[in-house]
Design an enzyme around this catalytic site. Structure first.
Site, PDB file in Angstrom:
ATOM      1  N   TRP A   1      23.460  41.568  71.367  1.00 17.86           N
ATOM      2  CA  TRP A   1      24.074  42.336  70.274  1.00 17.86           C
ATOM      3  C   TRP A   1      23.499  41.909  68.933  1.00 17.86           C
ATOM      4  O   TRP A   1      23.201  42.742  68.075  1.00 17.86           O
ATOM      5  CB  TRP A   1      25.594  42.194  70.293  1.00 17.86           C
ATOM      6  CG  TRP A   1      26.210  42.749  71.538  1.00 17.86           C
ATOM      7  CD1 TRP A   1      26.957  42.078  72.459  1.00 17.86           C
ATOM      8  CD2 TRP A   1      26.137  44.111  72.019  1.00 17.86           C
ATOM      9  NE1 TRP A   1      27.340  42.925  73.473  1.00 17.86           N
ATOM     10  CE2 TRP A   1      26.848  44.171  73.234  1.00 17.86           C
ATOM     11  CE3 TRP A   1      25.522  45.273  71.544  1.00 17.86           C
ATOM     12  CZ2 TRP A   1      26.980  45.356  73.976  1.00 17.86           C
ATOM     13  CZ3 TRP A   1      25.649  46.457  72.282  1.00 17.86           C
ATOM     14  CH2 TRP A   1      26.374  46.481  73.483  1.00 17.86           C
TER      15      TRP A   1
ATOM     16  N   ASP B   1      29.695  40.330  62.844  1.00 17.71           N
ATOM     17  CA  ASP B   1      30.134  41.195  63.927  1.00 17.71           C
ATOM     18  C   ASP B   1      31.172  40.388  64.703  1.00 17.71           C
ATOM     19  O   ASP B   1      30.842  39.393  65.344  1.00 17.71           O
ATOM     20  CB  ASP B   1      28.929  41.554  64.817  1.00 17.71           C
ATOM     21  CG  ASP B   1      29.315  42.320  66.077  1.00 17.71           C
ATOM     22  OD1 ASP B   1      30.510  42.547  66.310  1.00 17.71           O
ATOM     23  OD2 ASP B   1      28.395  42.687  66.843  1.00 17.71           O
TER      24      ASP B   1
ATOM     25  N   LYS C   1      37.197  45.796  72.319  1.00 20.57           N
ATOM     26  CA  LYS C   1      37.175  44.476  72.939  1.00 20.57           C
ATOM     27  C   LYS C   1      38.518  43.753  72.769  1.00 20.57           C
ATOM     28  O   LYS C   1      38.848  42.908  73.575  1.00 20.57           O
ATOM     29  CB  LYS C   1      36.049  43.613  72.359  1.00 20.57           C
ATOM     30  CG  LYS C   1      34.666  44.242  72.462  1.00 20.57           C
ATOM     31  CD  LYS C   1      34.098  44.226  73.857  1.00 20.57           C
ATOM     32  CE  LYS C   1      32.853  45.090  74.007  1.00 20.57           C
ATOM     33  NZ  LYS C   1      31.780  44.795  73.082  1.00 20.57           N
TER      34      LYS C   1
HETATM   35  C1  LIG Z   1      30.405  45.392  72.690  1.00 14.14           C
HETATM   36  C2  LIG Z   1      29.776  44.781  71.514  1.00 14.14           C
HETATM   37  C3  LIG Z   1      29.016  45.543  70.611  1.00 14.14           C
HETATM   38  C4  LIG Z   1      28.734  47.021  70.820  1.00 14.14           C
HETATM   39  O1  LIG Z   1      29.865  47.774  70.599  1.00 14.14           O
HETATM   40  P1  LIG Z   1      29.841  49.357  70.692  1.00 14.14           P
HETATM   41  O2  LIG Z   1      31.155  49.733  70.077  1.00 14.14           O
HETATM   42  O3  LIG Z   1      29.722  49.721  72.137  1.00 14.14           O
HETATM   43  O4  LIG Z   1      28.699  49.861  69.900  1.00 14.14           O
HETATM   44  C5  LIG Z   1      28.498  44.919  69.511  1.00 14.14           C
HETATM   45  N1  LIG Z   1      28.699  43.608  69.283  1.00 14.14           N
HETATM   46  C6  LIG Z   1      29.416  42.846  70.132  1.00 14.14           C
HETATM   47  C7  LIG Z   1      29.611  41.389  69.834  1.00 14.14           C
HETATM   48  C8  LIG Z   1      29.984  43.407  71.270  1.00 14.14           C
HETATM   49  O5  LIG Z   1      30.698  42.648  72.114  1.00 14.14           O
END
Ligand SMILES: *Cc1c(COP(=O)(O)O)cnc(C)c1O
Length: 357
Positions: free
Chosen positions: A100, A167, A191
């Site tokens: 990511w 993030d 998540k």
């Molecule tokens: C799942 C995830 C993403 C991607 O998320 P999407 O909403 O599917 O674009 C980005 N960063 C992290 C840390 C993730 O766990």
């Protein structure tokens, strides 16, 4: 139906109360006689949900006054593009801690100068780099606080000489955060704070407006802040479920209380991994995530991997197959996962040990 223990990495398990509220709101939203799927987002009933959702974010994370919270479609992956579009003028630095983080870096490189300040690819991202220096001439430094695929986590809010952007897709609301240390925090809701379909952004307002490029309207954070996340039709249902999930976190005693439970769950599972001769953890101990627990069969027992997956499934434990880039197993133990769910997995590992060790 007897209970299934869900350890999916995302979309994740949500509390039963939230599922019940969702069903109710699909039939009749807030006593309006109209389904939440069909109400206009330009009504006072919907405005109230938006206001409360923002207020819950601010309350649960103690977000300072000079920050705004917005909700956008496109997931965390679109934020990878939004971030350089809104913050990159000369140069950006990224901490490359996994897939990511790497994808986020790539989007910045498409728009300007951006590079990895430190990287843990040499050991398949099983640890968080340390001892690196953040250049003081960066527009921002980007980190991924929880590396969902590898089970590593940055558990402290670091001091940073330049604006810090994080993030926090997979560890938001699992620990108290000092928001004032960040220029921006973002993530996909699916998540830990809701269903797929909406991303959250917590942005320090005066960190914006420093780039000279043309920013397309839909990619300009200032537009979404001005329009209170309703420049266009927001993902109404996803936001509604996020609202209910945040209310549930509050009812649990807030982020501080939830964090204690999360640590307890993680400790229970890591203890078993460390004790059980059949299994071994893959993340460096000091960097172990409290949200995604990654482990593999210990040397000599590798051939038992598929058998353990099947054994777990027979015990109603699902979603523990590791990401294809790491292999083995990953148990995602987000907020809605209970200590009983974790105990069921631990018991299953113990029973498997008696069969094979
Ligand atoms: C799942 C995830 C993403 C991607 O998320 P999407 O909403 O599917 O674009 C980005 N960063 C992290 C840390 C993730 O766990």
């Amino acid at each position: 139906m007897s209970k299934v223990h869900v350890f999916n990495a995302g979309p994740c398990l949500l509390p039963q109360e939230v599922y019940d509220k969702a069903v109710e709101a699909i039939k009749d939203f807030a006593g309006t006689g109209v389904s939440v799927l069909s109400i206009s987002h330009r009504t006072k009933e919907w405005d109230a949900i938006m206001d409360e959702t923002r207020a819950l974010w601010k309350e649960l994370l103690h977000i300072p006054e000079d920050y705004e919270v917005i909700f956008l479609g496109g997931g965390a992956s679109l934020e990878f593009l939004y971030v350089p579009m809104n913050f990159l003028e000369h140069k950006a630095g990224y901490l490359d801690t996994g897939v990511w983080a790497h994808k986020a870096l790539k989007e910045a490189q498409g728009l300007g100068e951006a590079s990895a300040v430190a990287c843990s690819a040499d050991k398949n991202y099983s640890y968080i780099p340390k001892g690196y220096e953040i250049p003081s001439d960066l527009d921002y430094f980007h980190i991924t606080t929880n590396n969902t695929i590898y089970g590593t986590e940055i558990k402290e809010d670091m001091d940073c000489p330049v604006p810090l952007i994080a993030d926090m897709s997979s560890d938001i609301m699992s620990r108290p955060v000092d928001v004032s240390k960040y220029a921006m925090i973002y993530g996909g809701a699916q998540k830990n704070v809701g269903p797929a379909g909406v991303a959250f952004c917590i942005i320090k307002k005066d960190a914006l407006g420093k780039v000279s490029r043309y920013i397309p309207t839909m990619l300009d954070y200032r537009v979404h802040i001005d329009k209170l996340s309703m420049f266009n039709t927001p993902p109404v249902f996803s936001i509604y479920i996020m609202h209910e999930t945040l209310k549930w976190i509050k009812s649990m005693g807030g982020v501080e209380a939830v964090h204690k439970l999360d640590v307890q769950k993680a400790d229970a599972l890591y203890s078993e991994i460390d004790r059980n001769p059949l299994f071994v953890g893959t993340a460096a101990k000091e960097d172990r995530s409290i949200m995604n627990v990654c482990f593999v069969m210990a040397p000599g027992y590798e051939n038992l991997q598929d058998e353990f997956l099947a054994f777990a499934k027979a015990h109603k434990i699902i979603g523990i197959k590791g990401h294809r880039s790491v292999g083995g197993f990953r148990a995602s133990i987000y907020n809605a996962c209970t200590l009983e769910d974790v105990q069921a997995l631990v018991d299953c590992m113990k029973e498997f040990e008696t069969m094979h060790a």
